[in-house]
Motif scaffolding. Structure first.
Motif, PDB file in Angstrom:
ATOM      1  N   LEU A 118      11.287   3.848  15.424  1.00 52.20           N
ATOM      2  CA  LEU A 118      10.402   4.283  14.310  1.00 52.20           C
ATOM      3  C   LEU A 118      10.792   5.370  13.555  1.00 52.20           C
ATOM      4  CD1 LEU A 118       7.125   4.122  16.425  1.00 52.20           C
ATOM      5  CD2 LEU A 118       7.771   2.560  14.760  1.00 52.20           C
ATOM      6  N   ARG A 119      11.634   6.433  14.095  1.00 51.96           N
ATOM      7  CA  ARG A 119      11.735   7.548  13.250  1.00 51.96           C
ATOM      8  C   ARG A 119      13.041   7.191  12.484  1.00 51.96           C
ATOM      9  NH1 ARG A 119      14.168  13.041  15.917  1.00 51.96           N
ATOM     10  NH2 ARG A 119      13.927  14.301  14.215  1.00 51.96           N
ATOM     11  N   MET A 120      13.982   6.327  12.765  1.00 51.63           N
ATOM     12  CA  MET A 120      14.968   5.946  11.909  1.00 51.63           C
ATOM     13  C   MET A 120      14.554   4.827  10.721  1.00 51.63           C
ATOM     14  SD  MET A 120      18.272   4.878  14.680  1.00 51.63           S
ATOM     15  CE  MET A 120      18.650   6.107  15.877  1.00 51.63           C
ATOM     16  N   GLY A 121      13.486   3.976  11.132  1.00 56.68           N
ATOM     17  CA  GLY A 121      13.140   3.145  10.397  1.00 56.68           C
ATOM     18  C   GLY A 121      12.508   4.017   9.006  1.00 56.68           C
ATOM     19  N   VAL A 122      11.605   4.712   9.307  1.00 64.89           N
ATOM     20  CA  VAL A 122      10.819   5.389   8.315  1.00 64.89           C
ATOM     21  C   VAL A 122      11.995   6.233   7.283  1.00 64.89           C
ATOM     22  CG1 VAL A 122       9.354   7.267   7.910  1.00 64.89           C
ATOM     23  CG2 VAL A 122       8.765   5.610   9.453  1.00 64.89           C
ATOM     24  N   ALA A 123      12.854   6.914   8.064  1.00 61.64           N
ATOM     25  CA  ALA A 123      13.955   7.598   7.275  1.00 61.64           C
ATOM     26  C   ALA A 123      14.585   6.811   6.226  1.00 61.64           C
ATOM     27  CB  ALA A 123      14.798   8.259   8.301  1.00 61.64           C
ATOM     28  N   VAL A 124      15.070   5.195   6.772  1.00 65.43           N
ATOM     29  CA  VAL A 124      15.836   4.340   5.992  1.00 65.43           C
ATOM     30  C   VAL A 124      14.858   4.093   4.958  1.00 65.43           C
ATOM     31  CG1 VAL A 124      16.777   2.098   5.838  1.00 65.43           C
ATOM     32  CG2 VAL A 124      17.221   3.628   7.726  1.00 65.43           C
ATOM     33  N   LEU A 125      13.575   3.567   5.147  1.00 64.04           N
ATOM     34  CA  LEU A 125      12.784   3.290   3.950  1.00 64.04           C
ATOM     35  C   LEU A 125      12.414   4.354   2.699  1.00 64.04           C
ATOM     36  CD1 LEU A 125      10.194   0.971   5.861  1.00 64.04           C
ATOM     37  CD2 LEU A 125      12.170   0.238   4.763  1.00 64.04           C
ATOM     38  N   HIS A 126      12.295   5.502   3.331  1.00 67.60           N
ATOM     39  CA  HIS A 126      12.164   6.750   2.385  1.00 67.60           C
ATOM     40  C   HIS A 126      13.415   6.863   1.389  1.00 67.60           C
ATOM     41  CE1 HIS A 126       8.227   8.458   2.936  1.00 67.60           C
ATOM     42  NE2 HIS A 126       8.442   8.121   4.299  1.00 67.60           N
ATOM     43  N   ALA A 127      14.496   6.660   2.207  1.00 60.04           N
ATOM     44  CA  ALA A 127      15.864   6.943   1.643  1.00 60.04           C
ATOM     45  C   ALA A 127      16.361   5.951   0.437  1.00 60.04           C
ATOM     46  CB  ALA A 127      16.815   7.192   2.367  1.00 60.04           C
ATOM     47  N   ALA A 179       0.779  -1.006   0.048  1.00 61.03           N
ATOM     48  CA  ALA A 179       0.026   0.037   0.063  1.00 61.03           C
ATOM     49  C   ALA A 179       0.905   1.294   0.006  1.00 61.03           C
ATOM     50  CB  ALA A 179      -0.966   0.115   1.248  1.00 61.03           C
ATOM     51  N   GLY A 180       2.126   1.093   0.269  1.00 61.19           N
ATOM     52  CA  GLY A 180       3.151   2.353   0.139  1.00 61.19           C
ATOM     53  C   GLY A 180       3.078   3.094   1.605  1.00 61.19           C
ATOM     54  N   ASP A 181       2.633   2.311   2.662  1.00 62.31           N
ATOM     55  CA  ASP A 181       2.444   3.048   3.993  1.00 62.31           C
ATOM     56  C   ASP A 181       3.697   2.728   4.508  1.00 62.31           C
ATOM     57  OD1 ASP A 181       1.886   4.087   6.397  1.00 62.31           O
ATOM     58  OD2 ASP A 181      -0.196   3.400   6.219  1.00 62.31           O
ATOM     59  N   LEU A 182       4.789   3.494   4.417  1.00 62.84           N
ATOM     60  CA  LEU A 182       6.095   2.999   5.224  1.00 62.84           C
ATOM     61  C   LEU A 182       6.052   3.284   6.767  1.00 62.84           C
ATOM     62  CD1 LEU A 182       8.480   4.467   2.470  1.00 62.84           C
ATOM     63  CD2 LEU A 182       7.519   2.198   2.543  1.00 62.84           C
ATOM     64  N   ALA A 183       5.283   4.211   7.140  1.00 69.40           N
ATOM     65  CA  ALA A 183       5.171   4.348   8.669  1.00 69.40           C
ATOM     66  C   ALA A 183       4.378   3.195   9.299  1.00 69.40           C
ATOM     67  CB  ALA A 183       4.473   5.604   8.845  1.00 69.40           C
ATOM     68  N   ALA A 184       3.390   2.715   8.499  1.00 70.48           N
ATOM     69  CA  ALA A 184       2.884   1.509   9.139  1.00 70.48           C
ATOM     70  C   ALA A 184       3.592   0.338   8.916  1.00 70.48           C
ATOM     71  CB  ALA A 184       1.446   1.172   8.491  1.00 70.48           C
ATOM     72  N   MET A 185       4.186   0.142   8.052  1.00 70.43           N
ATOM     73  CA  MET A 185       5.232  -1.045   7.922  1.00 70.43           C
ATOM     74  C   MET A 185       6.300  -0.945   8.869  1.00 70.43           C
ATOM     75  SD  MET A 185       7.769  -2.068   4.610  1.00 70.43           S
ATOM     76  CE  MET A 185       9.005  -3.382   5.160  1.00 70.43           C
ATOM     77  N   THR A 186       6.664   0.263   9.137  1.00 68.55           N
ATOM     78  CA  THR A 186       8.039   0.594  10.154  1.00 68.55           C
ATOM     79  C   THR A 186       7.471  -0.071  11.453  1.00 68.55           C
ATOM     80  OG1 THR A 186       8.961   2.270   8.778  1.00 68.55           O
ATOM     81  CG2 THR A 186       9.601   2.086  11.262  1.00 68.55           C
ATOM     82  N   ALA A 187       6.210   0.390  12.046  1.00 62.55           N
ATOM     83  CA  ALA A 187       5.594   0.079  13.195  1.00 62.55           C
ATOM     84  C   ALA A 187       5.339  -1.396  13.065  1.00 62.55           C
ATOM     85  CB  ALA A 187       4.215   0.871  13.175  1.00 62.55           C
ATOM     86  N   ALA A 188       4.867  -2.014  12.214  1.00 61.45           N
ATOM     87  CA  ALA A 188       4.783  -3.480  12.203  1.00 61.45           C
ATOM     88  C   ALA A 188       6.147  -4.192  12.355  1.00 61.45           C
ATOM     89  CB  ALA A 188       4.135  -3.896  10.907  1.00 61.45           C
TER      90      ALA A 188
END
Length: 228
Positions: free
Chosen positions: A172-181, A134-143
């Motif tokens: 969570l903050r680092m994980g979202v940043a890594v997936l976006h980058a 679904a492209g929801d990287l924040a939710a993926m990082t939380a899971a």
């Protein structure tokens, strides 16, 4: 003191007026914005802007910002606003070192893994897969974070569990940043989590520990700007 930065888009989701006190609503609104990277490091937030966004007075905004400052997410500047603090190199080192110590120990303790743990981990891998599609990287990082937290919790050590829980927001903050980058990292993460789960299913503590080491090591390489 940095210059005021414009509020980035997209903005955090509107706070629900029925949830908790006014200060609680501001706290959740701003914190979610920081963790989801709607508010990047270096952004200056003002009390007035936040009061309008959440629909409250400035007093609960001030209370919420003080709380977030104690958690290390913001730095307050009187009469100017609150600066969203960037993730520092030292913070990255501290979080990853702590993760490795806790996760390698607890994944060994998880063997032999009870069926309930294996079922929950499999469900979290599938949840990550759905959020990725679904492209929801924040939710993926939380899971993603929940997957590792389940293994830590299974060890039954309450002190380690509390220590690990204290890393939640930073992870969570680092994980979202890594997936976006590094969007290619999405599939690698799913594959690495599957590898950890397969080792637990096989009852192989050494393979599980090796999979955890490799997983965290690759995350470290990415956040430090090297590797894939």
């Amino acid at each position: 003191m940095p210059a005021t930065a414009p509020t980035p888009a997209p903005s955090p989701a509107p706070a629900r007026t029925s949830a908790g006190t006014a200060a609680d609503r501001v706290y959740q609104y701003v914190k979610q914005g920081v963790l989801d990277r709607c508010y990047e490091g270096g952004t200056l937030l003002t009390e007035g802007e936040l009061a309008v966004a959440v629909g409250v007075s400035r007093t609960p905004v001030r209370e919420a910002l003080l709380r977030l400052e104690t958690e290390g997410l913001l730095k307050l500047y009187p009469k100017k606003g609150a600066l969203v603090l960037p993730v520092s190199a030292q913070e990255i080192t501290d979080v990853l070192e702590t993760r490795l110590l806790v996760e390698e120990f607890t994944v060994r303790r998880a063997v032999p893994a009870p069926p309930g743990l294996l079922e929950r981990l499999a469900g979290l891998v599938e949840e990550q897969r759905r959020h990725a599609a679904a492209g929801d990287l924040a939710a993926m990082t939380a899971a993603d974070r929940a997957f590792h937290a389940e293994i830590v919790r299974s060890a039954g050590n309450q002190i380690l569990q509390r220590l690990y829980d204290q890393l939640r927001d930073r992870q969570l903050r680092m994980g979202v940043a890594v997936l976006h980058a590094h969007p290619e990292r999405v599939e690698r993460t799913l594959a690495e989590h599957t590898g950890i789960l397969d080792a637990l299913r096989a009852g192989d503590a050494e393979a599980a520990a090796s999979a955890v080491r490799g997983h965290i090591g690759r995350v470290e390489a990415l956040v430090r700007g090297s590797g894939r």
